[in-house]
Scaffold this motif. Sequence first.
Motif, mmCIF file in Angstrom:
data_model
loop_
_atom_site.group_PDB
_atom_site.id
_atom_site.type_symbol
_atom_site.label_atom_id
_atom_site.label_comp_id
_atom_site.label_asym_id
_atom_site.label_seq_id
_atom_site.Cartn_x
_atom_site.Cartn_y
_atom_site.Cartn_z
ATOM 1 N N LEU A 117 0.856 -1.184 0.000
ATOM 2 C CA LEU A 117 0.000 0.000 0.000
ATOM 3 C C LEU A 117 0.891 1.233 0.000
ATOM 4 O O LEU A 117 1.382 1.641 1.045
ATOM 5 C CB LEU A 117 -0.898 0.023 1.235
ATOM 6 N N ARG A 118 1.088 1.824 -1.141
ATOM 7 C CA ARG A 118 1.944 3.002 -1.232
ATOM 8 C C ARG A 118 1.156 4.278 -1.477
ATOM 9 O O ARG A 118 1.610 5.359 -1.118
ATOM 10 C CB ARG A 118 2.976 2.819 -2.344
ATOM 11 N N SER A 119 -0.011 4.173 -2.057
ATOM 12 C CA SER A 119 -0.766 5.383 -2.390
ATOM 13 C C SER A 119 -1.255 6.098 -1.147
ATOM 14 O O SER A 119 -1.520 7.295 -1.174
ATOM 15 C CB SER A 119 -1.954 5.039 -3.296
ATOM 16 N N HIS A 120 -1.378 5.384 -0.026
ATOM 17 C CA HIS A 120 -1.913 5.985 1.196
ATOM 18 C C HIS A 120 -0.848 6.147 2.271
ATOM 19 O O HIS A 120 -1.164 6.332 3.437
ATOM 20 C CB HIS A 120 -3.067 5.128 1.740
ATOM 21 N N GLU A 121 0.421 6.093 1.872
ATOM 22 C CA GLU A 121 1.494 6.158 2.860
ATOM 23 C C GLU A 121 1.429 7.422 3.699
ATOM 24 O O GLU A 121 1.521 7.385 4.920
ATOM 25 C CB GLU A 121 2.854 6.074 2.165
ATOM 26 N N PHE A 122 1.261 8.587 3.057
ATOM 27 C CA PHE A 122 1.285 9.830 3.810
ATOM 28 C C PHE A 122 -0.004 10.054 4.585
ATOM 29 O O PHE A 122 -0.012 10.732 5.608
ATOM 30 C CB PHE A 122 1.568 11.011 2.877
ATOM 31 N N LEU A 123 -1.108 9.475 4.131
ATOM 32 C CA LEU A 123 -2.351 9.572 4.886
ATOM 33 C C LEU A 123 -2.281 8.751 6.166
ATOM 34 O O LEU A 123 -3.050 8.976 7.100
ATOM 35 C CB LEU A 123 -3.525 9.081 4.026
ATOM 36 N N ARG A 133 11.843 18.154 20.776
ATOM 37 C CA ARG A 133 13.247 18.211 20.382
ATOM 38 C C ARG A 133 13.464 17.889 18.902
ATOM 39 O O ARG A 133 14.353 18.450 18.257
ATOM 40 C CB ARG A 133 14.075 17.273 21.261
ATOM 41 N N THR A 134 12.658 16.999 18.365
ATOM 42 C CA THR A 134 12.789 16.644 16.950
ATOM 43 C C THR A 134 11.403 16.489 16.347
ATOM 44 O O THR A 134 10.819 15.396 16.402
ATOM 45 C CB THR A 134 13.578 15.327 16.773
ATOM 46 N N PRO A 135 10.808 17.563 15.798
ATOM 47 C CA PRO A 135 9.498 17.414 15.145
ATOM 48 C C PRO A 135 9.559 16.277 14.127
ATOM 49 O O PRO A 135 10.521 16.160 13.355
ATOM 50 C CB PRO A 135 9.300 18.770 14.483
ATOM 51 N N ARG A 136 8.535 15.446 14.145
ATOM 52 C CA ARG A 136 8.590 14.231 13.347
ATOM 53 C C ARG A 136 7.305 14.004 12.570
ATOM 54 O O ARG A 136 6.217 14.362 13.006
ATOM 55 C CB ARG A 136 8.805 13.010 14.244
ATOM 56 N N SER A 137 7.451 13.371 11.407
ATOM 57 C CA SER A 137 6.353 12.743 10.685
ATOM 58 C C SER A 137 6.704 11.266 10.652
ATOM 59 O O SER A 137 7.709 10.875 10.055
ATOM 60 C CB SER A 137 6.232 13.309 9.268
ATOM 61 N N MET A 138 5.905 10.459 11.325
ATOM 62 C CA MET A 138 6.273 9.053 11.524
ATOM 63 C C MET A 138 5.155 8.129 11.064
ATOM 64 O O MET A 138 3.977 8.509 11.052
ATOM 65 C CB MET A 138 6.573 8.808 13.011
ATOM 66 N N PRO A 139 5.491 6.912 10.661
ATOM 67 C CA PRO A 139 4.447 5.957 10.274
ATOM 68 C C PRO A 139 3.549 5.625 11.453
ATOM 69 O O PRO A 139 4.029 5.458 12.574
ATOM 70 C CB PRO A 139 5.249 4.727 9.821
ATOM 71 N N TYR A 140 2.251 5.557 11.194
ATOM 72 C CA TYR A 140 1.307 5.143 12.229
ATOM 73 C C TYR A 140 1.489 3.651 12.512
ATOM 74 O O TYR A 140 1.680 2.849 11.601
ATOM 75 C CB TYR A 140 -0.127 5.404 11.768
ATOM 76 N N GLY A 200 -3.099 10.058 10.410
ATOM 77 C CA GLY A 200 -3.395 11.438 10.048
ATOM 78 C C GLY A 200 -3.418 12.404 11.219
ATOM 79 O O GLY A 200 -3.517 13.621 11.028
ATOM 80 N N ASP A 201 -3.338 11.899 12.461
ATOM 81 C CA ASP A 201 -3.369 12.767 13.634
ATOM 82 C C ASP A 201 -2.142 13.681 13.685
ATOM 83 O O ASP A 201 -1.041 13.305 13.246
ATOM 84 C CB ASP A 201 -3.420 11.938 14.915
ATOM 85 N N VAL A 202 -2.346 14.870 14.266
ATOM 86 C CA VAL A 202 -1.246 15.829 14.478
ATOM 87 C C VAL A 202 -1.241 16.206 15.959
ATOM 88 O O VAL A 202 -2.256 16.648 16.497
ATOM 89 C CB VAL A 202 -1.406 17.093 13.616
#
Length: 210
Positions: A117-123, A133-140, A200-202
């Motif tokens: 599943l690659r099309s929904h990776e960022f979702l 200390r390190t703002p992150r975007s991480m896999p759920y 998708g949570d922030v």
Amino acid sequence: MNLFRVLSVLLAVTVVLVSGCKSVPDAAEGGEESNRFASLLEGDYRIGVDDRIQITVWRNPELSTTVPVRPDGKISVPLIGDVQAGGNTPTQVAAIIKEKLSAYIREPNVAVILTELRSHEFLSRVRVTGAVRTPRSMPYRPGMTVLDAVLEAGGVNDFASPNRTKLYRKGKTKTDIFDVDLADILTKGKLESNFDLKPGDVVTVPERIF
């Protein structure tokens, strides 16, 4: 359930278990990802660009292949050429391929299985911003909480106001905002506001007001 259907489901489970970090998760993990996994086996998932799918034509290994979905939403299938995959379910794509192959093969049996599943990776990511200390975007990951995400971001920095932390969750019509008493979680073990996260949570930790 006929023999071909049973073998197709078993093949799907095998692919899931051996795939890499972007593969479909194991249904035993539970939560949102388990629901998504179940939908794959039920054929409800809509294929997107960059997803990777496996096509199996029973007793015709030369026609079986694993291909990515191109930016135009199509895939290339041996013998019949381009097939529209984007926007369709695996079951629908299998039916299209079967119909096209029927011009060359008598009653072909076709299975289409999602392997990545690659099309929904960022979702499917969780983001931690603000005074960490390190703002992150991480896999759920199933079972992830606010505390897990903050710790993965290195914890709060010296300028944070942790008890003013907010959790933002986008709904269908609006964004829901939840108050998180992060200082109480970190220093007092009060977990009432240590919410389970969703894709998708922030999580935003504000700075102190001087």
